[in-house]
Design a protein around this motif. Structure first.
Motif, PDB file in Angstrom:
ATOM      1  N   PRO A   1       0.802  -1.235   0.000  1.00 46.12           N
ATOM      2  CA  PRO A   1       0.000   0.000   0.000  1.00 46.12           C
ATOM      3  C   PRO A   1       0.830   1.278   0.000  1.00 46.12           C
ATOM      4  O   PRO A   1       0.420   2.275  -0.602  1.00 46.12           O
ATOM      5  N   ALA A   2       1.985   1.265   0.636  1.00 46.75           N
ATOM      6  CA  ALA A   2       2.820   2.464   0.658  1.00 46.75           C
ATOM      7  C   ALA A   2       3.328   2.797  -0.750  1.00 46.75           C
ATOM      8  O   ALA A   2       3.283   3.951  -1.181  1.00 46.75           O
ATOM      9  N   LEU A   3       3.786   1.782  -1.460  1.00 47.03           N
ATOM     10  CA  LEU A   3       4.271   1.988  -2.826  1.00 47.03           C
ATOM     11  C   LEU A   3       3.137   2.434  -3.745  1.00 47.03           C
ATOM     12  O   LEU A   3       3.288   3.373  -4.530  1.00 47.03           O
ATOM     13  N   ALA A   4       1.982   1.768  -3.630  1.00 51.59           N
ATOM     14  CA  ALA A   4       0.823   2.149  -4.446  1.00 51.59           C
ATOM     15  C   ALA A   4       0.399   3.578  -4.130  1.00 51.59           C
ATOM     16  O   ALA A   4       0.027   4.345  -5.030  1.00 51.59           O
ATOM     17  N   GLY A   5       0.471   3.949  -2.858  1.00 51.77           N
ATOM     18  CA  GLY A   5       0.120   5.308  -2.454  1.00 51.77           C
ATOM     19  C   GLY A   5       1.082   6.342  -3.022  1.00 51.77           C
ATOM     20  O   GLY A   5       0.668   7.438  -3.419  1.00 51.77           O
ATOM     21  N   GLN A   6       2.366   6.000  -3.058  1.00 48.66           N
ATOM     22  CA  GLN A   6       3.345   6.920  -3.643  1.00 48.66           C
ATOM     23  C   GLN A   6       3.047   7.158  -5.115  1.00 48.66           C
ATOM     24  O   GLN A   6       3.121   8.296  -5.595  1.00 48.66           O
ATOM     25  N   LEU A   7       2.718   6.089  -5.839  1.00 49.30           N
ATOM     26  CA  LEU A   7       2.361   6.247  -7.251  1.00 49.30           C
ATOM     27  C   LEU A   7       1.142   7.153  -7.377  1.00 49.30           C
ATOM     28  O   LEU A   7       1.129   8.085  -8.177  1.00 49.30           O
ATOM     29  N   ARG A   8       0.115   6.862  -6.593  1.00 48.98           N
ATOM     30  CA  ARG A   8      -1.136   7.642  -6.660  1.00 48.98           C
ATOM     31  C   ARG A   8      -0.865   9.121  -6.389  1.00 48.98           C
ATOM     32  O   ARG A   8      -1.310   9.993  -7.141  1.00 48.98           O
ATOM     33  N   GLU A   9      -0.120   9.410  -5.340  1.00 49.84           N
ATOM     34  CA  GLU A   9       0.160  10.808  -4.998  1.00 49.84           C
ATOM     35  C   GLU A   9       0.981  11.493  -6.078  1.00 49.84           C
ATOM     36  O   GLU A   9       0.693  12.625  -6.469  1.00 49.84           O
ATOM     37  N   ARG A  10       1.998  10.825  -6.577  1.00 52.45           N
ATOM     38  CA  ARG A  10       2.855  11.399  -7.615  1.00 52.45           C
ATOM     39  C   ARG A  10       2.047  11.659  -8.894  1.00 52.45           C
ATOM     40  O   ARG A  10       2.115  12.736  -9.479  1.00 52.45           O
ATOM     41  N   ALA A  11       1.286  10.656  -9.319  1.00 50.41           N
ATOM     42  CA  ALA A  11       0.507  10.791 -10.555  1.00 50.41           C
ATOM     43  C   ALA A  11      -0.563  11.868 -10.417  1.00 50.41           C
ATOM     44  O   ALA A  11      -0.697  12.731 -11.295  1.00 50.41           O
ATOM     45  N   MET A  12      -1.320  11.826  -9.324  1.00 46.70           N
ATOM     46  CA  MET A  12      -2.430  12.772  -9.183  1.00 46.70           C
ATOM     47  C   MET A  12      -1.944  14.206  -8.990  1.00 46.70           C
ATOM     48  O   MET A  12      -2.603  15.146  -9.436  1.00 46.70           O
ATOM     49  N   HIS A  13      -0.799  14.386  -8.379  1.00 44.21           N
ATOM     50  CA  HIS A  13      -0.253  15.734  -8.252  1.00 44.21           C
ATOM     51  C   HIS A  13      -0.046  16.338  -9.641  1.00 44.21           C
ATOM     52  O   HIS A  13      -0.477  17.465  -9.925  1.00 44.21           O
ATOM     53  N   GLU A  14       0.608  15.579 -10.513  1.00 46.96           N
ATOM     54  CA  GLU A  14       0.873  16.068 -11.871  1.00 46.96           C
ATOM     55  C   GLU A  14      -0.411  16.176 -12.697  1.00 46.96           C
ATOM     56  O   GLU A  14      -0.577  17.123 -13.473  1.00 46.96           O
ATOM     57  N   ILE A  15      -1.301  15.224 -12.551  1.00 42.23           N
ATOM     58  CA  ILE A  15      -2.564  15.257 -13.297  1.00 42.23           C
ATOM     59  C   ILE A  15      -3.385  16.478 -12.904  1.00 42.23           C
ATOM     60  O   ILE A  15      -3.919  17.193 -13.762  1.00 42.23           O
ATOM     61  N   MET A  16      -3.472  16.763 -11.599  1.00 41.76           N
ATOM     62  CA  MET A  16      -4.253  17.919 -11.146  1.00 41.76           C
ATOM     63  C   MET A  16      -3.633  19.240 -11.604  1.00 41.76           C
ATOM     64  O   MET A  16      -4.364  20.187 -11.897  1.00 41.76           O
ATOM     65  N   LEU A  17      -2.309  19.287 -11.678  1.00 46.80           N
ATOM     66  CA  LEU A  17      -1.665  20.500 -12.190  1.00 46.80           C
ATOM     67  C   LEU A  17      -2.002  20.714 -13.657  1.00 46.80           C
ATOM     68  O   LEU A  17      -2.279  21.839 -14.084  1.00 46.80           O
ATOM     69  N   ARG A  18      -1.966  19.649 -14.443  1.00 44.75           N
ATOM     70  CA  ARG A  18      -2.180  19.754 -15.893  1.00 44.75           C
ATOM     71  C   ARG A  18      -3.664  19.823 -16.260  1.00 44.75           C
ATOM     72  O   ARG A  18      -4.051  20.532 -17.178  1.00 44.75           O
ATOM     73  N   TRP A  19      -4.522  19.082 -15.539  1.00 41.56           N
ATOM     74  CA  TRP A  19      -5.956  19.041 -15.824  1.00 41.56           C
ATOM     75  C   TRP A  19      -6.728  19.371 -14.543  1.00 41.56           C
ATOM     76  O   TRP A  19      -7.262  18.474 -13.871  1.00 41.56           O
ATOM     77  N   PRO A  20      -6.797  20.672 -14.187  1.00 38.54           N
ATOM     78  CA  PRO A  20      -7.427  21.065 -12.913  1.00 38.54           C
ATOM     79  C   PRO A  20      -8.929  20.779 -12.833  1.00 38.54           C
ATOM     80  O   PRO A  20      -9.490  20.821 -11.735  1.00 38.54           O
ATOM     81  N   ASP A  21      -9.560  20.462 -13.943  1.00 38.12           N
ATOM     82  CA  ASP A  21     -10.988  20.122 -13.916  1.00 38.12           C
ATOM     83  C   ASP A  21     -11.217  18.647 -13.582  1.00 38.12           C
ATOM     84  O   ASP A  21     -12.344  18.144 -13.679  1.00 38.12           O
ATOM     85  N   THR A  22     -10.170  17.957 -13.170  1.00 39.21           N
ATOM     86  CA  THR A  22     -10.291  16.564 -12.737  1.00 39.21           C
ATOM     87  C   THR A  22     -11.208  16.499 -11.525  1.00 39.21           C
ATOM     88  O   THR A  22     -11.120  17.330 -10.623  1.00 39.21           O
TER      89      THR A  22
END
Length: 183
Positions: free
Chosen positions: A118-139
């Motif tokens: 879960p820690a590794l999966a959480g790191q992926l989720r946080e890293r990906a969603m941080h960048e996704i929210m920056l690029r597509w703020p209407d997420t």
């Protein structure tokens, strides 16, 4: 094999009949990302690949030709994206899935599982969603039902902070079992 996996993931995302999942496969976060153009989809895949590689994972994504071929099976199979983030060189564990479907084309749903780590999966989720929210703020966030499924697009109501289950459709998803919450 990819078509079978696509259908299995599709069934899990769209609220088909519930089956007991291992705890590692439980969906812990889900979002809708507006990706109306091929350029958006390519940029999204690049963001996802970068996040996955940083965590020692990789992304497999269907090509445009594969998606077009699957769409020939019928209109319900039309997609503009079908991608999975895998842990392990041999696709040992699916950690995230990103796809749209005929009833929400151009609005890609990305789901994240708890994972065996879960820690590794959480790191992926946080890293990906941080960048996704920056690029597509209407997420927007998507509700996760007690079974781990995401409701059908037609059963969701958009709010400023994300989607919720339409109260008239809540009976389909045992929303009361989740304390009435649909997020």
């Amino acid at each position: 094999m990819r078509s079978i996996l696509s259908l299995a993931i599709c069934a899990g995302i769209t609220g088909c009949s519930p089956t007991e999942q291992p705890a590692s496969a439980k969906t812990v976060a889900a979002f809708e990302v507006p990706l109306p153009s091929e350029r958006d989809r390519n940029e999204f895949l690049a963001v996802l690949r970068t996040a996955a590689q940083a965590e020692g994972m990789h992304v497999d994504a269907a090509s445009r030709e594969q998606l077009q071929s699957e769409a020939k099976a019928g209109p319900n199979f039309e997609m503009t994206m079908n991608a999975t983030v895998w842990r392990g060189a041999n696709d040992d564990e699916a950690i995230a899935s990103a796809m749209d479907q005929h009833d929400h084309l151009g609005r890609v749903w990305i789901t994240f599982s708890r994972g065996n780590d879960p820690a590794l999966a959480g790191q992926l989720r946080e890293r990906a969603m941080h960048e996704i929210m920056l690029r597509w703020p209407d997420t927007l966030s998507l509700p996760i039902m007690p079974t781990g499924a995401i409701p059908l697009a037609q059963d969701l109501v958009r709010t400023p902070s994300g989607y919720v289950v339409n109260p008239s459709e809540a009976h389909k998803y045992d929303v009361a079992a989740a304390g009435g919450a649909s997020r």
